[in-house]
Scaffold this motif. Structure first.
Motif, mmCIF file in Angstrom:
data_model
loop_
_atom_site.group_PDB
_atom_site.id
_atom_site.type_symbol
_atom_site.label_atom_id
_atom_site.label_comp_id
_atom_site.label_asym_id
_atom_site.label_seq_id
_atom_site.Cartn_x
_atom_site.Cartn_y
_atom_site.Cartn_z
ATOM 1 N N PRO A 198 0.750 -1.298 0.077
ATOM 2 C CA PRO A 198 0.021 -0.041 -0.086
ATOM 3 C C PRO A 198 0.887 1.259 -0.038
ATOM 4 N N THR A 199 0.497 2.244 -0.652
ATOM 5 C CA THR A 199 1.048 3.483 -0.763
ATOM 6 C C THR A 199 0.292 4.639 -0.013
ATOM 7 N N GLY A 200 1.135 5.600 0.370
ATOM 8 C CA GLY A 200 0.571 6.653 0.983
ATOM 9 C C GLY A 200 1.142 8.208 0.722
ATOM 10 N N ALA A 201 0.153 8.988 0.455
ATOM 11 C CA ALA A 201 0.388 10.326 0.198
ATOM 12 C C ALA A 201 0.562 11.061 1.421
ATOM 13 N N MET A 202 1.569 11.723 2.178
ATOM 14 C CA MET A 202 1.475 12.446 3.184
ATOM 15 C C MET A 202 0.984 13.838 3.197
ATOM 16 N N LEU A 203 -0.271 13.968 2.909
ATOM 17 C CA LEU A 203 -0.811 15.247 2.635
ATOM 18 C C LEU A 203 -1.397 15.715 3.994
ATOM 19 N N SER A 204 -0.977 16.882 4.095
ATOM 20 C CA SER A 204 -1.615 17.798 5.216
ATOM 21 C C SER A 204 -2.078 18.962 4.742
ATOM 22 N N PRO A 205 -3.498 19.283 5.416
ATOM 23 C CA PRO A 205 -3.898 20.656 4.832
ATOM 24 C C PRO A 205 -3.009 21.920 5.451
ATOM 25 N N VAL A 206 -2.490 21.533 6.543
ATOM 26 C CA VAL A 206 -1.639 22.666 7.051
ATOM 27 C C VAL A 206 -0.271 22.751 6.230
ATOM 28 N N SER A 207 0.339 21.868 6.049
ATOM 29 C CA SER A 207 1.660 21.777 5.311
ATOM 30 C C SER A 207 1.397 22.204 3.821
ATOM 31 N N PHE A 208 0.420 21.637 3.335
ATOM 32 C CA PHE A 208 0.078 22.067 1.807
ATOM 33 C C PHE A 208 -0.250 23.438 1.534
ATOM 34 N N ASN A 209 -1.102 24.143 2.489
ATOM 35 C CA ASN A 209 -1.443 25.417 2.529
ATOM 36 C C ASN A 209 -0.214 26.460 2.763
ATOM 37 N N GLU A 210 0.774 25.826 3.595
ATOM 38 C CA GLU A 210 2.118 26.761 3.551
ATOM 39 C C GLU A 210 3.177 26.480 2.501
ATOM 40 N N GLY A 211 2.603 25.791 1.451
ATOM 41 C CA GLY A 211 3.422 25.612 0.212
ATOM 42 C C GLY A 211 4.437 24.559 0.127
ATOM 43 N N LYS A 212 3.999 23.548 1.038
ATOM 44 C CA LYS A 212 5.020 22.090 1.120
ATOM 45 C C LYS A 212 4.655 21.344 -0.018
ATOM 46 N N SER A 213 5.567 20.638 -0.350
ATOM 47 C CA SER A 213 5.263 19.262 -1.194
ATOM 48 C C SER A 213 4.448 18.219 -0.234
ATOM 49 N N VAL A 214 4.162 17.231 -1.396
ATOM 50 C CA VAL A 214 3.535 16.219 -0.571
ATOM 51 C C VAL A 214 4.325 14.834 -0.617
ATOM 52 N N PRO A 215 5.053 14.448 0.313
ATOM 53 C CA PRO A 215 5.978 13.247 0.257
ATOM 54 C C PRO A 215 5.001 11.930 0.196
ATOM 55 N N GLY A 216 5.655 10.940 0.010
ATOM 56 C CA GLY A 216 5.012 9.725 -0.118
ATOM 57 C C GLY A 216 5.633 8.671 0.688
ATOM 58 N N ILE A 217 5.018 7.680 1.156
ATOM 59 C CA ILE A 217 5.825 6.419 1.728
ATOM 60 C C ILE A 217 4.884 5.134 1.271
ATOM 61 N N ALA A 218 5.642 3.927 1.299
ATOM 62 C CA ALA A 218 4.871 2.762 1.064
ATOM 63 C C ALA A 218 5.542 1.624 2.022
ATOM 64 N N HIS A 219 4.746 0.670 2.211
ATOM 65 C CA HIS A 219 4.953 -0.349 3.203
ATOM 66 C C HIS A 219 4.730 -1.922 2.545
ATOM 67 N N GLY A 220 5.835 -2.635 2.479
ATOM 68 C CA GLY A 220 5.745 -3.941 1.871
ATOM 69 C C GLY A 220 5.589 -5.110 2.555
ATOM 70 N N ILE A 221 4.511 -5.925 2.155
ATOM 71 C CA ILE A 221 4.164 -7.067 2.855
ATOM 72 C C ILE A 221 4.491 -8.288 2.100
ATOM 73 N N ILE A 222 5.365 -9.238 2.418
ATOM 74 C CA ILE A 222 5.508 -10.566 1.459
ATOM 75 C C ILE A 222 4.396 -11.691 2.040
ATOM 76 N N LEU A 223 3.594 -12.150 1.146
ATOM 77 C CA LEU A 223 2.414 -12.984 1.506
ATOM 78 C C LEU A 223 2.800 -14.087 0.724
ATOM 79 N N GLU A 224 2.806 -15.280 1.154
ATOM 80 C CA GLU A 224 2.949 -16.551 0.322
ATOM 81 C C GLU A 224 1.803 -17.759 0.877
ATOM 82 N N SER A 225 1.556 -18.330 -0.157
ATOM 83 C CA SER A 225 0.694 -19.307 0.048
ATOM 84 C C SER A 225 1.378 -20.689 0.520
ATOM 85 N N GLU A 226 0.842 -21.276 1.677
ATOM 86 C CA GLU A 226 1.364 -22.307 2.673
ATOM 87 C C GLU A 226 1.092 -23.632 1.664
#
Length: 339
Positions: free
Chosen positions: A311-339
């Motif tokens: 899953p991927t996330g855009a770290m958008l904040s109304p506060v930082s965005f309205n102050e002219g900041k960019s929108v950083p991103g983050i992702a977290h990976g899970i390795i799923l296997e069939s047993e």
């Protein structure tokens, strides 16, 4: 004490005694139920208010109902769950706080934007693999109207949405991760970093998140000595059509072509031609719904043997965005296997 994990590279872990996905449950909104995966959801609620009087209360009720569905399907009681790792998109996690408090289960509230389902599953898996719990719930939700109110405009404003925009999914997905063996195991995780390419367009979340997805996939490949051919599918959360194109280009720059192994939950959950969702779906509930309704079933039926779910996330904040900041991103990976 015997080590329960093997650290691989800088960002990844492999579990020596992997925890298992023991049960899943998901509830979706009306629009999501009308999409290609509608028949796979445990429940589709036709009322966007979920019987409540505000959008925020509606999302809390959505979480409450989903956890109730999970407990009913699993035959477990709240007392048999050691911890909950859960989150939503709202300020101070009010959707989660008010939604889950009546279950009286110890809770870790998480904010990873739309990557929250990956973050919650990673921490839950670490908790079980580290012998700190036998059963842990990972859960994430989003609601179209509460998210629009939080981050953009009230619905009454009637603003036009550009083609790069994604539609926040109304839905909640949940899993029980535990020690008891089952058909799908969490083999490992790759934890993402905050990645910022300086994108400032709040209506183009795919462009904000794609660099983080590429960074996570590359880290997973480097840490584990694998590539796209070691996975049946590489599944991003909600890059949408715009973000997918950017991800393919970024991975090709790193020397990898993942186009034949890639699936994006935001693209799959809606029919862009008939549902007017432009670039696709987004929100914490997007990847959570697709995971619990579709991805786990493909592994259970052994149509896939190994997937990287990120899953991927855009770290958008109304506060930082309205102050002219960019929108950083983050992702977290899970390795799923069939047993």
């Amino acid at each position: 004490m015997e080590e329960c994990t093997q650290m691989k590279g800088k960002q990844s872990l492999l579990f020596k005694n992997p925890p298992y996905i023991q049960h899943t449950a998901c509830i979706a909104g009306k629009k999501e139920g009308e999409g290609p995966m509608g028949h796979l959801f445990d429940e589709v609620n036709e009322d966007p208010m979920f019987g409540m009087t505000s959008w925020e209360e509606a999302e809390s009720r959505l979480q409450e109902l989903t956890l109730g569905k999970l407990l009913k399907k699993s035959g477990l009681t709240a007392g048999e769950i050691r911890y909950i790792f859960a989150g939503d998109l709202l300020g101070q996690l009010i959707g989660t706080t008010f939604g889950l408090m009546n279950y009286d289960i110890p809770m870790f509230g998480l904010y990873g934007a739309c990557s929250t389902m990956g973050e919650s599953m990673a921490l839950a898996a670490m908790c079980v693999a580290g012998n700190y719990a036998n059963r842990v719930v990972a859960l994430a939700s989003s609601h179209f109207a509460s998210a629009e109110k939080q981050f953009r405009f009230p619905l009454e404003y009637g603003n036009q949405r550009p083609l790069s925009a994604t539609w926040t999914v109304t839905g909640c997905g949940s899993v029980v991760i535990g020690k008891e063996k089952n058909t799908v195991k969490v083999a490992g995780i790759t934890t993402g970093k905050v990645v910022d390419y300086g994108v400032k367009d709040s209506m183009n979340m795919g462009a904000c998140m794609a660099p983080a997805a590429a960074d996570l996939i590359y880290a997973n490949f480097m840490d584990l000595g694998v590539d796209q051919d070691d996975y049946d599918m590489i599944i991003t959360g909600d890059l949408g059509l715009v973000g997918q194109t950017i991800l393919f280009d970024l991975m090709k720059d790193k020397g990898y072509d993942i186009s034949k192994k890639h699936m994006d939950c935001g693209i799959e959950i809606f029919d862009d031609k008939t549902q007017d969702t432009h670039s696709g779906g987004s929100g914490c509930g997007c990847s959570a719904l697709v995971l619990c309704s579709y991805v786990i079933k493909q592994l259970e039926k052994k149509r896939w043997n190994r997937v990287l779910f990120l899953p991927t996330g855009a770290m958008l904040s109304p506060v930082s965005f309205n102050e002219g900041k960019s929108v950083p991103g983050i992702a977290h990976g899970i390795i799923l296997e069939s047993e």
